[in-house]
Design a protein around this motif. Structure first.
Motif, short mmCIF file in Angstrom:
data_model
loop_
_atom_site.label_atom_id
_atom_site.label_comp_id
_atom_site.label_asym_id
_atom_site.label_seq_id
_atom_site.Cartn_x
_atom_site.Cartn_y
_atom_site.Cartn_z
N SER A 35 0.82 -1.21 0.00
CA SER A 35 0.00 0.00 0.00
C SER A 35 0.86 1.27 0.00
N ILE A 39 2.08 2.43 -3.65
CA ILE A 39 1.10 2.68 -4.71
C ILE A 39 0.77 4.17 -4.72
N SER A 89 -4.63 3.61 -2.42
CA SER A 89 -5.29 2.43 -2.98
C SER A 89 -6.29 1.91 -1.97
N GLU A 123 -6.60 -8.48 -6.14
CA GLU A 123 -6.35 -7.05 -6.26
C GLU A 123 -4.90 -6.73 -5.90
N GLU A 124 -4.33 -7.47 -4.96
CA GLU A 124 -2.92 -7.26 -4.59
C GLU A 124 -2.00 -7.51 -5.78
N GLN A 150 -2.37 -4.64 -8.30
CA GLN A 150 -1.71 -3.41 -7.84
C GLN A 150 -0.20 -3.57 -7.85
N ASN A 174 1.06 -3.11 -11.30
CA ASN A 174 0.96 -1.72 -11.75
C ASN A 174 2.17 -0.88 -11.34
#
Length: 494
Positions: free
Chosen positions: A72, A75, A79, A149-150, A153, A156
């Motif tokens: 987190s 990011i 997020s 989702e982890e 992300q 990304n």
């Protein structure tokens, strides 16, 4: 603990490299006491490091200087992810395995097939305690990794200069199953249109530590966990990895390719103290072991390998590297001097400095407040002892550090770098004697205070610590002065 001591990977010229590590722990067993201990340590480390150095990752020297972040944290623009080091496995942990695979909705033929592949105990396992030594459960359940989702992300924010390192024990369930699945999803990223940086992720530089059997468990006929199964499970896992990770073949010939750029193997034939045989329901709290200390060195080694030796093309690592680890002496009781020169050169000085700093802060700092360097700007007063920084450092991290050393000392393959039964600096290091002679005085708190005073006066001339960097002043002065005192007071830390 190695990062807390200020140990960094070294570049090709032998200089420490700046480092930011983003740990992601994959384990559905949230009640696991060792997992909780690990998460607490990471959280305390992160808090201490933030107050010492802020957000900068370009720090190469000092205690707690390597940066540790959550996914987190890195990011941009925030997020929806929790600020945690744990991978979210809620859809697994809340279910029995048979519910996860929708066993009750399968037709009779597929139910029969599932019953052949999984025992009744496995089908009835509630996965909030992990996969109870069953990689066949884990290999099914962990396939959700690619759709999480982890993972999206993570992809990304992944950059070409980043490296990935996977740590797994392979004589149980979660690690044995998770290792190949994580590698597969990273290498197959090029075919996943739902994520960004697909090409960079597919060709990422990946290292992996494969931990073989090293600990012992009490025998319990009612438990699915048995040390007698560890070797057979390890052999099965290694054969599977050969065929799916490192065993690329063409016309019956092994190719010099792999899905992993650098693979590290580590285990110990000397069994640990027998740990309580706990499949997961009672917390799983095991003592620290020297294999874990050595295993952490593989991360530093991997980060020190030059880029041109970690080449990946179309998801296949060229000329992969394989490494094992051997002690310079096969002893039941290890000290800092037992390890080979390359290890001693990397870690000994910083570990010794950290331990002596721990002893000074724990046993002497309070008495020195109001004397010498503590009165130089910025002042270290009694109020500092009540700050959140000092409390996290001493009441949390240092307590865990001492417990870690006690557990290492108590195992069958004991690692005893320091003498925990003394408050004297001169008696603190196991197996390394101070210099002796007519004009040689042993290191003590008075000598250290004098060195701290001198270094503080020099720092005042350049306003090194500004007006408010009290915590950084204390730890930086200790790091600097202990570096000098080790050379003056000891014949050979390495």
């Amino acid at each position: 603990m190695q990062l807390a001591a200020g140990i960094h990977p070294l570049n090709e010229t032998g200089q420490p490299m700046p480092l930011e590590i983003v740990p992601i722990i994959v384990d559905p067993h949230k009640a696991n006491q060792d997992l909780k201990r690990t998460e607490n340590l990471l959280r305390w480390y992160k808090q201490i490091r933030q107050q010492l150095y802020g957000d900068s990752a370009e720090v190469t020297r000092g205690f707690f200087s390597a940066k540790i972040s959550t996914l987190s944290d890195i990011i941009p623009n925030g997020s929806g992810l929790s600020d945690t080091f744990l991978f979210n496995m809620g859809s697994i942990a809340s279910k029995k395995f048979q519910d996860f695979i929708s066993y009750s909705t399968l037709d009779s033929a597929n139910q029969a097939l599932a019953s052949m592949m999984f025992s009744g105990y496995q089908l009835d396992t509630k996965m909030d305690i992990g996969f109870v030594g069953s990689p066949n459960i884990g290999s099914v359940a962990l396939n959700q990794f690619k759709d999480s989702e982890e993972f999206r992300q993570f992809s990304n924010v992944f950059q070409k200069t980043d490296r990935i390192f996977i740590v797994s024990s392979i004589f149980g369930g979660t690690g044995a199953a998770g290792y190949p699945i994580i590698v597969k999803n990273i290498r197959n990223a090029g075919r996943n249109a739902a994520i960004n940086n697909r090409g960079d992720l597919r060709d990422a530089k990946i290292g992996a530590l494969t931990v073989l059997p090293y600990f012992n468990v009490q025998q319990d006929e009612n438990s699915p966990i048995s040390r007698a199964d560890f070797i057979s499970k390890t052999k099965s896992a290694l054969f599977y990895y050969h065929d799916n990770l490192t065993g690329l073949r063409e016309d019956g010939v092994d190719l010099p390719f792999s899905k992993v750029n650098a693979c590290y193997y580590l285990g110990d034939e000397v069994p640990s103290n027998p740990y309580f045989n706990d499949p997961g329901g009672n917390g799983q709290r095991n003592d620290a072991h020297v294999v874990e200390y050595v295993g952490a060195l593989s991360v530093l080694d991997f980060l020190s390998i030059p880029d041109d030796q970690l080449v990946t093309v179309d998801g296949n690592a060229r000329s992969p590297i394989y490494k094992e680890y051997g002690l310079s002496e096969d002893k039941g009781m290890l000290s800092l001097k037992t390890f080979a020169l390359s290890t001693r050169s990397l870690v000994n000085r910083q570990l010794v400095k950290f331990h002596l700093a721990y002893m000074y802060i724990t046993h002497q700092l309070k008495q020195d407040i109001g004397r010498g360097y503590t009165e130089d700007k910025p002042e270290i007063g009694n109020g500092f002892l009540s700050t959140s920084f000092f409390n996290t450092l001493t009441a949390s991290f240092f307590v865990a550090y001492r417990q870690w050393l006690k557990e290492l000392r108590g195992n069958h393959r004991a690692f005893i770098p320091f003498n925990l039964d003394t408050e004297k600096l001169s008696e603190a290091i196991s197996g390394i004697q101070p210099k002796s002679g007519l004009f040689k005085s042993a290191i003590d708190y008075k000598t250290l205070l004098s060195a701290l005073n001198k270094a503080s006066q020099q720092a005042m001339k350049t306003n090194k610590y500004g007006s408010d960097r009290v915590a950084f002043k204390l730890l930086d002065l200790l790091d600097e002065t202990l570096d000098q005192l080790l050379d003056e007071k000891y014949n050979g830390i390495v």
